[in-house]
Design an enzyme around this catalytic site. Structure first.
Site, PDB file in Angstrom:
ATOM      1  N   THR A   1      38.380  43.346  49.537  1.00 54.30           N
ATOM      2  CA  THR A   1      37.835  42.376  48.590  1.00 54.30           C
ATOM      3  C   THR A   1      36.677  41.679  49.267  1.00 54.30           C
ATOM      4  O   THR A   1      36.690  41.496  50.480  1.00 54.30           O
ATOM      5  CB  THR A   1      38.904  41.360  48.155  1.00 54.30           C
ATOM      6  OG1 THR A   1      38.275  40.298  47.431  1.00 54.30           O
ATOM      7  CG2 THR A   1      39.660  40.753  49.334  1.00 54.30           C
TER       8      THR A   1
ATOM      9  N   ASP B   1      31.954  47.657  44.852  1.00 54.20           N
ATOM     10  CA  ASP B   1      32.746  48.646  45.602  1.00 54.20           C
ATOM     11  C   ASP B   1      33.980  49.163  44.881  1.00 54.20           C
ATOM     12  O   ASP B   1      34.513  50.226  45.214  1.00 54.20           O
ATOM     13  CB  ASP B   1      33.231  48.004  46.907  1.00 54.20           C
ATOM     14  CG  ASP B   1      34.037  46.733  46.617  1.00 54.20           C
ATOM     15  OD1 ASP B   1      33.437  45.740  46.164  1.00 54.20           O
ATOM     16  OD2 ASP B   1      35.266  46.743  46.805  1.00 54.20           O
TER      17      ASP B   1
ATOM     18  N   THR C   1      37.450  40.108  43.544  1.00 55.60           N
ATOM     19  CA  THR C   1      38.470  41.123  43.267  1.00 55.60           C
ATOM     20  C   THR C   1      39.924  40.767  43.600  1.00 55.60           C
ATOM     21  O   THR C   1      40.209  40.282  44.683  1.00 55.60           O
ATOM     22  CB  THR C   1      38.117  42.349  44.135  1.00 55.60           C
ATOM     23  OG1 THR C   1      36.754  42.629  43.993  1.00 55.60           O
ATOM     24  CG2 THR C   1      38.955  43.531  43.816  1.00 55.60           C
TER      25      THR C   1
END
Ligand code: GLY
Length: 260
Positions: free
Chosen positions: A192, A173, A143
């Site tokens: 992340t 998430d 991410t």
């Protein structure tokens, strides 16, 4: 200490190469200019993440990883301290999912998923991108994300191509409020790393709660990193009125800029 000074932090994901911080530097530079031009925080943080989505070294947008069946699905989310929140999950063939999440934040919905999120993007006039040609050259990264403070309001945004090689249908998430990101009157947090562990720890919200108790960002970061086993990659960016902090238990390209 930023006090009321506009501040931005951006990262290229837990596991991203520290040498790629020129990409996060560039994102911060553009984001800070937007804040200085009084662009609303949610818009500024999403435009910052767009820069990271367009950098093929990071696992988001054009750098997204392929799942085990060779397909690409992306998640993105954004939130500001006025409680505007929007997210998309498992979206495909869209160059900048963060802008679809931004559009969802302005809608009556909070999370749109799959084919219907894609259709929503097309209805809004976003162009399709052929993701079958995506060839990420950045193994082991996660991410991308950013947090901003304009002197009054906070915002956070995340975008990801997920975990490379994962089972189709898996969602991490990023689109789950309080897991990958959270923003409120006390600050903004984005995470992340290993999505399942980030979710189980309710990582962003619990970190944000520490800010609400007056804990400074560096201490909140150190505490949050301690919730994870060595085998679980994790990185965080945090900004509050008491300062800012970023870090990871892996390598992570990240940058920060402040300035009036
Ligand atoms: N942190 C991104 C994901 O696990 O999908």
């Amino acid at each position: 200490m930023p006090g009321k000074q506009p501040t931005i932090l951006a990262h290229g994901g837990a596991g991203s190469d520290n040498a790629h911080s020129d990409g996060t530097d560039r994102a911060c530079l553009i984001g800070l200019k937007l804040l200085q031009a009084r662009t609303p925080v949610l818009e500024a943080v999403c435009q910052t993440v767009e820069i990271l989505e367009d950098d093929p070294r990071f696992n988001a947008g054009t750098g997204s990883r392929k799942r085990s069946d060779g397909s690409v699905r992306m998640d993105a989310a954004c939130m500001d301290s006025r409680r505007h929140f929007g997210a998309v999950s498992a979206i495909q063939h869209i160059k900048n999912p963060i802008h679809i999440a931004r559009a969802v934040a302005d809608s009556e919905y909070r999370l749109l998923a799959g084919e219907d999120a894609h259709r929503y993007a097309l209805e809004l006039g976003f162009k399709e991108m052929d993701m079958t040609r995506v060839e990420s050259n950045a193994p082991g990264t996660d991410t991308v994300g950013a947090v901003v403070f304009d002197g009054e309001q906070f915002a956070a945004a995340l975008s990801t191509g997920g975990t490379g090689g994962s089972r189709p249908g898996r969602v991490g998430d990023v689109p789950l409020i309080g897991c990958g990101l959270y923003a409120g009157e006390h600050g903004a947090v984005c995470a992340t790393g290993h999505g399942e562990s980030i979710t189980l720890n309710l990582t962003a919200y619990r970190t944000y709660e520490m800010l609400g108790r007056g804990i400074v960002p560096q201490e909140a970061l150190d505490t949050a990193l301690g919730w994870f086993k060595d085998s679980q990659d994790i990185g965080l960016l945090i900004v509050s009125q008491k300062g800012h902090a970023g870090g990871s238990n892996r390598s992570m390209a990240w940058s920060t800029l402040s300035g009036d």
